[in-house]
Motif scaffolding. Structure first.
Motif, PDB file in Angstrom:
ATOM      1  N   LYS A 318      -3.931  63.685 -38.092  1.00 55.24           N
ATOM      2  CA  LYS A 318      -5.093  63.159 -38.793  1.00 55.24           C
ATOM      3  C   LYS A 318      -5.440  61.799 -38.204  1.00 55.24           C
ATOM      4  N   PRO A 319      -6.700  61.380 -38.106  1.00 57.32           N
ATOM      5  CA  PRO A 319      -7.865  62.006 -38.725  1.00 57.32           C
ATOM      6  C   PRO A 319      -8.451  63.166 -37.931  1.00 57.32           C
ATOM      7  N   SER A 320      -8.098  63.333 -36.632  1.00 59.13           N
ATOM      8  CA  SER A 320      -8.717  64.422 -35.879  1.00 59.13           C
ATOM      9  C   SER A 320      -8.088  65.763 -36.215  1.00 59.13           C
ATOM     10  N   GLY A 321      -6.784  65.786 -36.509  1.00 58.06           N
ATOM     11  CA  GLY A 321      -6.066  67.047 -36.656  1.00 58.06           C
ATOM     12  C   GLY A 321      -5.371  67.197 -37.990  1.00 58.06           C
ATOM     13  N   ARG A 322      -4.125  67.751 -37.967  1.00 54.96           N
ATOM     14  CA  ARG A 322      -3.482  68.177 -39.217  1.00 54.96           C
ATOM     15  C   ARG A 322      -2.276  67.339 -39.652  1.00 54.96           C
ATOM     16  N   PHE A 323      -1.498  66.823 -38.706  1.00 58.39           N
ATOM     17  CA  PHE A 323      -0.197  66.265 -39.050  1.00 58.39           C
ATOM     18  C   PHE A 323      -0.230  64.736 -39.143  1.00 58.39           C
ATOM     19  N   LEU A 324       0.969  64.173 -39.396  1.00 60.99           N
ATOM     20  CA  LEU A 324       1.086  62.716 -39.556  1.00 60.99           C
ATOM     21  C   LEU A 324       2.179  62.171 -38.634  1.00 60.99           C
ATOM     22  N   MET A 325       2.350  60.861 -38.624  1.00 60.40           N
ATOM     23  CA  MET A 325       3.228  60.218 -37.649  1.00 60.40           C
ATOM     24  C   MET A 325       4.684  60.682 -37.741  1.00 60.40           C
ATOM     25  N   ASN A 377      -3.623  74.454 -24.615  1.00 55.42           N
ATOM     26  CA  ASN A 377      -4.065  74.718 -25.991  1.00 55.42           C
ATOM     27  C   ASN A 377      -4.300  73.398 -26.724  1.00 55.42           C
ATOM     28  N   PRO A 378      -5.195  72.563 -26.194  1.00 52.33           N
ATOM     29  CA  PRO A 378      -5.366  71.236 -26.807  1.00 52.33           C
ATOM     30  C   PRO A 378      -6.114  71.309 -28.129  1.00 52.33           C
ATOM     31  N   LEU A 379      -6.032  70.212 -28.858  1.00 50.09           N
ATOM     32  CA  LEU A 379      -6.818  70.095 -30.090  1.00 50.09           C
ATOM     33  C   LEU A 379      -8.295  69.991 -29.732  1.00 50.09           C
ATOM     34  N   THR A 380      -8.570  69.173 -28.726  1.00 46.50           N
ATOM     35  CA  THR A 380      -9.929  68.983 -28.203  1.00 46.50           C
ATOM     36  C   THR A 380      -9.818  68.920 -26.685  1.00 46.50           C
ATOM     37  N   PRO A 381     -10.613  69.703 -25.957  1.00 45.40           N
ATOM     38  CA  PRO A 381     -10.462  69.693 -24.490  1.00 45.40           C
ATOM     39  C   PRO A 381     -10.802  68.335 -23.868  1.00 45.40           C
ATOM     40  N   LYS A 382     -11.779  67.645 -24.453  1.00 49.56           N
ATOM     41  CA  LYS A 382     -12.170  66.332 -23.931  1.00 49.56           C
ATOM     42  C   LYS A 382     -12.046  65.323 -25.059  1.00 49.56           C
ATOM     43  N   GLY A 383     -10.960  64.569 -25.021  1.00 53.36           N
ATOM     44  CA  GLY A 383     -10.647  63.725 -26.167  1.00 53.36           C
ATOM     45  C   GLY A 383     -10.991  62.263 -26.012  1.00 53.36           C
ATOM     46  N   GLY A 384     -11.392  61.852 -24.823  1.00 52.36           N
ATOM     47  CA  GLY A 384     -11.640  60.431 -24.594  1.00 52.36           C
ATOM     48  C   GLY A 384     -12.873  59.931 -25.322  1.00 52.36           C
ATOM     49  N   MET A 385     -13.055  58.629 -25.294  1.00 52.67           N
ATOM     50  CA  MET A 385     -14.260  58.044 -25.886  1.00 52.67           C
ATOM     51  C   MET A 385     -15.461  58.332 -24.986  1.00 52.67           C
ATOM     52  N   ASP A 395     -26.441  47.774 -23.740  1.00 53.78           N
ATOM     53  CA  ASP A 395     -25.106  47.370 -23.276  1.00 53.78           C
ATOM     54  C   ASP A 395     -24.017  48.311 -23.751  1.00 53.78           C
ATOM     55  N   GLY A 396     -24.411  49.411 -24.348  1.00 55.61           N
ATOM     56  CA  GLY A 396     -23.447  50.449 -24.676  1.00 55.61           C
ATOM     57  C   GLY A 396     -23.181  50.620 -26.154  1.00 55.61           C
ATOM     58  N   ALA A 397     -22.687  51.811 -26.458  1.00 52.08           N
ATOM     59  CA  ALA A 397     -22.207  52.185 -27.793  1.00 52.08           C
ATOM     60  C   ALA A 397     -21.159  53.256 -27.534  1.00 52.08           C
ATOM     61  N   ILE A 398     -20.345  53.548 -28.549  1.00 49.44           N
ATOM     62  CA  ILE A 398     -19.312  54.568 -28.333  1.00 49.44           C
ATOM     63  C   ILE A 398     -19.351  55.618 -29.422  1.00 49.44           C
ATOM     64  N   ILE A 399     -18.791  56.781 -29.095  1.00 48.89           N
ATOM     65  CA  ILE A 399     -18.573  57.832 -30.092  1.00 48.89           C
ATOM     66  C   ILE A 399     -17.251  58.506 -29.739  1.00 48.89           C
ATOM     67  N   LYS A 400     -16.515  58.912 -30.782  1.00 48.58           N
ATOM     68  CA  LYS A 400     -15.227  59.584 -30.582  1.00 48.58           C
ATOM     69  C   LYS A 400     -15.438  61.074 -30.804  1.00 48.58           C
ATOM     70  N   PRO A 401     -15.512  61.846 -29.722  1.00 50.39           N
ATOM     71  CA  PRO A 401     -15.871  63.248 -29.878  1.00 50.39           C
ATOM     72  C   PRO A 401     -14.875  64.050 -30.707  1.00 50.39           C
ATOM     73  N   SER A 402     -13.590  63.681 -30.652  1.00 49.10           N
ATOM     74  CA  SER A 402     -12.612  64.498 -31.384  1.00 49.10           C
ATOM     75  C   SER A 402     -12.775  64.339 -32.892  1.00 49.10           C
ATOM     76  N   ALA A 403     -13.450  63.268 -33.341  1.00 46.37           N
ATOM     77  CA  ALA A 403     -13.676  63.082 -34.777  1.00 46.37           C
ATOM     78  C   ALA A 403     -15.055  63.592 -35.193  1.00 46.37           C
ATOM     79  N   ALA A 404     -15.867  64.024 -34.224  1.00 48.70           N
ATOM     80  CA  ALA A 404     -17.263  64.373 -34.499  1.00 48.70           C
ATOM     81  C   ALA A 404     -17.442  65.884 -34.640  1.00 48.70           C
ATOM     82  N   SER A 405     -18.616  66.292 -35.146  1.00 46.86           N
ATOM     83  CA  SER A 405     -18.947  67.718 -35.257  1.00 46.86           C
ATOM     84  C   SER A 405     -19.659  68.155 -33.988  1.00 46.86           C
TER      85      SER A 405
END
Ligand code: FES
Length: 582
Positions: A318-325, A377-385, A395-405
């Motif tokens: 979590k927040p992208s997937g299922r488990f914890l630390m 078998n990744p959680l997300t094939p492209k996980g980078g910002m 000058d830029g903005a970011i999005i985290k694809p693994s947290a997005a729809s």
């Protein structure tokens, strides 16, 4: 060790930086030695041993760091075992849940505290004890500007939350519980019980939020020991790791290996890639940019996209997937992740225990492929910002694809604008708000100068009336940050920010915004003549502070694409020879 005096102030000719204080002849040595002896140290402690500062962010105002005094004792044991002289010192702490307006406003203050405390004192090497989100970057930034031997020891994550048979992850499940309560799916009594069940031990948030991300990146970049990122706060192996850090820092001092020799460009490249593989927090973007600025490492916002673009997210947390630390630790932690990424890493990057990161991770195994997934078998094939640019974010903005729809990653929608975070809170649940699932929520004046401090309000809660219709995600755009435990199709860190007249300031409700992540574009579909009219009419908001640290912050903070560090703190000053003051 002998310290023959070589000038009228009894300055010693050899040995460590601390010898400038403790090994001087005459009154210049008498004073520091005598007053230190008031603490009960035997004379041998002051006779040429390397002095190890233990920089502690313990505070009862920072619950996540409440066990750091215990860990400091373990660091001391290690230092003593290795023949060093440990001296623990406090610096300002930063607790996410309590500090207002936001801890981010004080990260640079703590970095100054660390830097100046190290430089002003007889410290030869430092162990940094950090935990809650901003404490890690703050301490690393301060130490980097002194460039002395350094090891970071994290406090470690707290135990998993459990409630009614359900696992609760810090932050992430709080957002979900809040939505359940707001839509009547759980009662107030249940919400109260969940509140007590979520945070049940010492340690930092046990999702892959900012604290776990920064602790993991410190490990990946070699400035933390193996398993620094994931070993639970209350696990005995966290104490062992602390003791090992105490032993090792003495060796680093003797060998003269400083933080800049560990945190090289290669370490930053590994950090970006590992951040993608662990589904790390968007906050790492600003923190690593600021840290690189202190070290003079060539590293910029575009590197986040370029280096992380094809990195799969392997860690199913979590927040992208299922488990914890806790599950991540039991599955093998970061060495197992990095071993799977081996072909993409800079394996020659050095690590604080000696040798290279390649040697550290060689043969590391995953014990649970559900938690640390295989490359195929990744959680997300492209996980980078993703780094977005366009007329809305020059000058830029970011999005985290693994947290997005995925369905919202190409989107064209009508802006619903909130001028401030207060305006947002006041109107978001208004039944008459003109908003639908395709709208783009826009928040202004939440950037570094505007709020000030760039708070974690960018993940804007969805309007209640849409939640009740079953809407679970919308495109959101702001100059704010978001919590590392948050999720959604959230465009953050828009630069330049609205409060200084960035294009975000010109957006009006009803304008069309286009998010095209494939092309890395964030565009406002308003013609240039109209934008020019709006720009001419722009009136900057009144600054929130007219004196004190708040004014210093507003006057000197840089934009998100530069890491939100102060302009006058970029770079390093080392630890030049001290001047005696008596
Ligand atoms: Fe301290 Fe999350 S609130 S780590």
């Amino acid at each position: 060790m002998s310290h023959a005096s070589d000038d009228s102030t009894g300055k010693p000719a050899t040995a460590f930086r601390s010898s400038e204080w403790f090994a001087r002849a005459g009154k210049y040595g008498f004073i520091p030695r005598s007053w230190m002896k008031s603490q009960g140290f035997v004379p041998e402690m002051l006779d040429g041993r390397p002095v190890i500062g233990i920089c502690n962010t313990w505070s009862e105002l920072t619950n996540c760091n409440r066990h750091l005094r215990d860990l400091a004792e373990h660091v001391k044991r290690g230092v003593l075992m290795a023949g060093g002289f440990p001296l623990e010192f406090p610096v300002t702490s930063l607790g996410e849940p309590l500090m207002r307006p936001t801890t981010m406003m004080f990260r640079n203050l703590v970095a100054m505290d660390v830097e100046e405390t190290i430089r002003a004192n007889p410290i030869d090497g430092v162990v940094l004890l950090a935990g809650c989100d901003k404490t890690t970057p703050a301490l690393l930034m301060g130490a980097a500007s002194c460039d002395i031997p350094t090891i970071l020891v994290s406090g470690g994550p707290m135990l998993n939350g459990r409630f009614k048979g359900r696992t609760l992850g810090s932050g992430t499940d709080m957002f979900k519980l809040d939505e359940e309560y707001r839509t009547g799916r759980i009662s107030k009594a249940e919400l109260d019980a969940a509140e007590a069940a979520m945070s049940r031990s010492a340690g930092s948030c046990m999702t892959m939020g900012t604290a776990s991300t920064m602790a993991s990146l410190a490990e990946a970049m070699g400035i933390g020991l193996p398993m620094n990122g994931s070993t639970p706060a209350v696990d005995s192996r966290r104490a062992v790791l602390s003791e090992q850090a105490g032993i090792r820092i003495v060796e680093l001092v003797k060998q003269g290996i400083t933080i800049s020799q560990i945190l090289t460009r290669e370490a930053f490249e590994n950090g970006v890639k590992v951040n993608g593989a662990i589904g790390g927090s968007t906050n790492a973007v600003v923190h690593l940019l600021a840290l690189a600025g202190r070290l003079g490492v060539p590293f910029n916002l575009e590197d986040w996209d370029r280096l992380g673009r094809d990195i799969p997210t392997l860690v199913d947390l979590k927040p992208s997937g299922r488990f914890l630390m806790e599950e991540f630790f039991n599955a093998g932690g970061l060495p197992a992740v990095m071993e799977r990424l081996r072909d993409r890493l800079k394996l020659d990057a050095p690590v604080v225990e000696g040798g290279t990161i390649g040697e550290r991770i060689a043969g590391a195994e995953s014990w649970d492929d559900e938690v640390i997934r295989p490359l195929d078998n990744p959680l997300t094939p492209k996980g980078g910002m993703m780094v977005l640019k366009g007329n809305l974010a020059p000058d830029g903005a970011i999005i985290k694809p693994s947290a997005a729809s995925p369905r919202l990653m190409q989107h064209r929608g009508r802006a619903v604008v909130f001028e401030t975070a207060e305006d947002f809170r006041a109107r978001i649940d208004d039944p008459d708000l003109d908003v639908d699932a395709d709208s783009v929520l826009v928040l202004k004046n939440a950037g570094p100068r505007g709020y000030p401090g760039m708070p974690e309000v960018g993940s804007m809660a969805l309007p209640r009336k849409l939640l009740e219709q079953g809407v679970t995600d919308m495109v959101r755009v702001s100059d704010a940050r978001m919590s590392g435990t948050a999720f959604g199709t959230v465009v953050l860190h828009v630069a330049p920010e609205s409060a200084i007249g960035g294009p975000l300031a010109l957006v009006r409700t009803g304008d069309i915004i286009v998010l095209d992540t494939a092309a890395r574009k964030l565009e406002l579909e308003v013609d240039e003549a109209e934008l020019a009219r709006r720009r001419a009419a722009f009136v900057p908001p009144q600054p929130a502070f007219e004196r004190g640290y708040g004014k210093l912050f507003i006057d000197h903070v840089q934009q998100a694409d530069k890491g939100v560090d102060f302009d006058f703190l970029v770079g390093a000053s080392g630890t030049p020879p001290s001047k005696v003051s008596f």
